[in-house]
Design a protein around this motif. Structure first.
Motif, short mmCIF file in Angstrom:
data_model
loop_
_atom_site.label_atom_id
_atom_site.label_comp_id
_atom_site.label_asym_id
_atom_site.label_seq_id
_atom_site.Cartn_x
_atom_site.Cartn_y
_atom_site.Cartn_z
N ILE A 97 -2.26 11.73 10.63
CA ILE A 97 -2.06 10.41 10.05
C ILE A 97 -1.60 9.43 11.13
CG2 ILE A 97 -1.50 11.40 7.80
CD1 ILE A 97 1.43 10.63 8.36
N ARG B 196 0.86 -1.18 0.00
CA ARG B 196 0.00 0.00 0.00
C ARG B 196 0.90 1.22 0.00
NH1 ARG B 196 -3.47 2.40 4.99
NH2 ARG B 196 -4.24 4.27 3.93
N HIS C 175 2.28 4.82 0.60
CA HIS C 175 2.17 5.97 1.51
C HIS C 175 3.08 7.05 0.93
CE1 HIS C 175 0.34 3.55 4.83
NE2 HIS C 175 0.97 2.59 4.17
N THR D 251 3.01 -1.88 5.01
CA THR D 251 1.80 -1.80 5.83
C THR D 251 2.18 -2.04 7.28
OG1 THR D 251 0.39 -2.60 4.04
CG2 THR D 251 -0.46 -2.85 6.27
N ARG E 14 5.04 15.60 5.23
CA ARG E 14 4.65 15.39 6.62
C ARG E 14 5.16 16.55 7.49
NH1 ARG E 14 1.75 12.45 4.22
NH2 ARG E 14 1.82 10.16 4.22
N GLU F 288 0.88 7.23 11.00
CA GLU F 288 2.31 6.95 11.09
C GLU F 288 2.99 7.95 12.02
OE1 GLU F 288 0.56 5.12 7.65
OE2 GLU F 288 0.66 7.22 8.17
N GLU G 229 7.27 11.35 3.19
CA GLU G 229 7.11 9.91 3.36
C GLU G 229 6.80 9.26 2.02
OE1 GLU G 229 4.10 6.88 5.82
OE2 GLU G 229 4.28 8.99 6.42
N ASP H 159 -0.45 15.39 7.48
CA ASP H 159 -0.08 15.47 6.07
C ASP H 159 -0.20 16.91 5.61
OD1 ASP H 159 -2.78 16.01 5.51
OD2 ASP H 159 -3.18 13.99 4.73
#
Length: 436
Positions: A414, A362, A364, A394, A368, A416, A389, A408
């Motif tokens: 987010i 996925r 990303h 995942t 950031r 992360e 990023e 973001d």
């Protein structure tokens, strides 16, 4: 006084990097000193620029950096004859909300520096429509000046003639047209180009690109279109604090994604950097006071990393008394385990509880803005860090104390957050600059 140009395009994948490298090497063959820059957060292209020019290239980024920092970075081109800034994505592509001095678009850099733009246009599947696209880009933003275009991957002389006529009718200069030429195709993988240091024949490939472009592009006309430029004095440089006085930096094919301007800023502030290779089963320098693991491609080397006992035990011993920080791929290696694309689970160093997987990819991707909840090497709690990023992993588990509140570019929070445990910290974003 240098001549400045920006190399851009309507989109990604059109041939900006190849043209930039070819122009740089062709002009270098003519005895000119060429300085390259990369607009945006790409950490792979600067190494290709350095291979083509023999001079270090750095990133300039209008979302993450203020004008003073950008002026400071581009001032290294003061002694060059030609300065080329390679764009990212399309000319006007950036984020919706401005950052420090812009949206991250290549057009921001072109307008800020006053450098005209050479567009790479791929007219595959079109003819006159290519001229409409070029004219639209020329007229979209008044402060951005179009020098002309280079056509890439033209199908035939008749195809070239149709596109040239339309561009001439629109008043747009055509510097040249490149037929398809497989010999100058740069190999790619999931995060972009295969890194320059991994390509043994990169010098020959750039030489062939330079020969091919010199044959099909009017190099003198391109050079005449450049703007005379001399750097403006910068009131301040980069707001970068080294993570320590003596830094042990992981550096090999699995750990290579680090922005050149960061390393230069650390050294400029008096830090000493020693490198070690986890893939060669090396441990960090025991005399260092901080260890930094950049991003890269640990997913391609996970089995070897898991098997390298000297690296793993040396890193764990280091982290008992001193800070260790990992960015993206480095963060994953600080974690408990990494599952590769084939679904095989590999034990990592276990300094953090993070567990990641590439079995279900996925993407990303994006800028950031992180506000630190805890200190990380070189930065205090509450510091606002700007970074980028880009990965396909995942998160299966992220159990440790969050390192930061991360947003973001739209301002959305987010998941992360990064992690912190003992002396170990990690983030999924690559640090570009700290807000002043």
């Amino acid at each position: 006084m240098a001549a400045g140009l920006v190399i851009s395009a309507p989109a990604s994948g059109v041939g900006k990097t190849t043209l930039t490298l070819a122009l740089a090497r062709a002009w270098r063959h003519r005895g000119l000193n060429v300085q390259c820059f990369k607009s945006g957060p790409d950490y792979i292209d600067p190494a290709f620029h350095a291979a083509a020019t023999g001079r270090a290239s750095v990133n300039v980024d209008s979302w993450a950096m203020d004008r003073g920092a950008i002026s400071h970075l581009v001032s290294r081109g003061a002694d060059a004859d030609v300065v080329l800034a390679e764009g990212s994505m399309g000319l006007f592509d950036g984020v919706a909300a401005p950052g420090v001095s812009g949206t991250g678009a290549t057009a921001d850099i072109a307008e800020m520096l006053g450098w005209p733009v050479v567009l790479v246009i791929d007219p595959s599947g079109q003819a006159q429509t290519a001229a409409a696209i070029a004219a639209g880009l020329r007229d979209y933003r008044p402060g951005v000046r179009l020098a002309g275009v280079v056509l890439n991957r033209v199908a035939s002389p008749r195809h070239e003639d149709l596109v040239r006529r339309a561009l001439n009718d629109a008043g747009i200069a055509v510097f040249g047209a490149l037929p398809r030429h497989a010999e100058i195709s740069l190999p790619k993988r999931h995060l972009g180009l295969v890194q320059a240091e991994e390509q043994a024949e990169i010098g020959k490939l750039i030489d062939e690109a330079a020969r091919f472009v010199a044959e099909h592009v009017d190099l003198d006309a391109v050079l005449r279109s450049a703007a005379s430029w001399s750097p403006q004095p910068a009131a301040n440089g980069l707001n970068v604090t080294p993570p320590g006085q003596r830094i042990a930096l992981a550096r090999d094919a699995a750990f290579s994604f680090v922005y050149p301007h960061m390393l230069e800023a650390w050294r400029g502030a008096g830090a000493e950097i020693s490198t070690f290779s986890p893939l060669s089963d090396e441990a960090p320098d025991a005399s260092a006071d901080v260890c930094w693991l950049p991003g890269g491609y640990p997913e391609l080397h996970a089995g070897k990393i898991a098997a390298n006992a000297r690296f793993r035990s040396g890193l764990r011993a280091f982290a008992e008394t001193r800070p260790v920080h990992g960015e993206c791929g480095g963060y994953m290696v600080l974690g408990t385990a990494l599952t590769d694309a084939d679904g095989v689970r590999h034990e990592m160093t276990g300094l953090l509880g993070l567990e990641t997987s590439f079995a279900k990819r996925r993407m990303h991707l994006g800028y950031r803005l992180a506000t630190l909840a805890a200190p990380m090497p070189g930065h205090r709690p509450s510091a606002r860090l700007r970074g980028h990023e880009f990965h396909y992993s995942t998160i299966l588990a992220q159990p440790d104390t969050p390192l930061a509140v991360v947003h973001d570019a739209t301002g959305a929070v987010i998941a992360e957050t990064g992690s912190q445990r003992g002396h170990a910290t990690g983030t999924f974003f690559h640090l570009i600059a700290e807000d002043r």
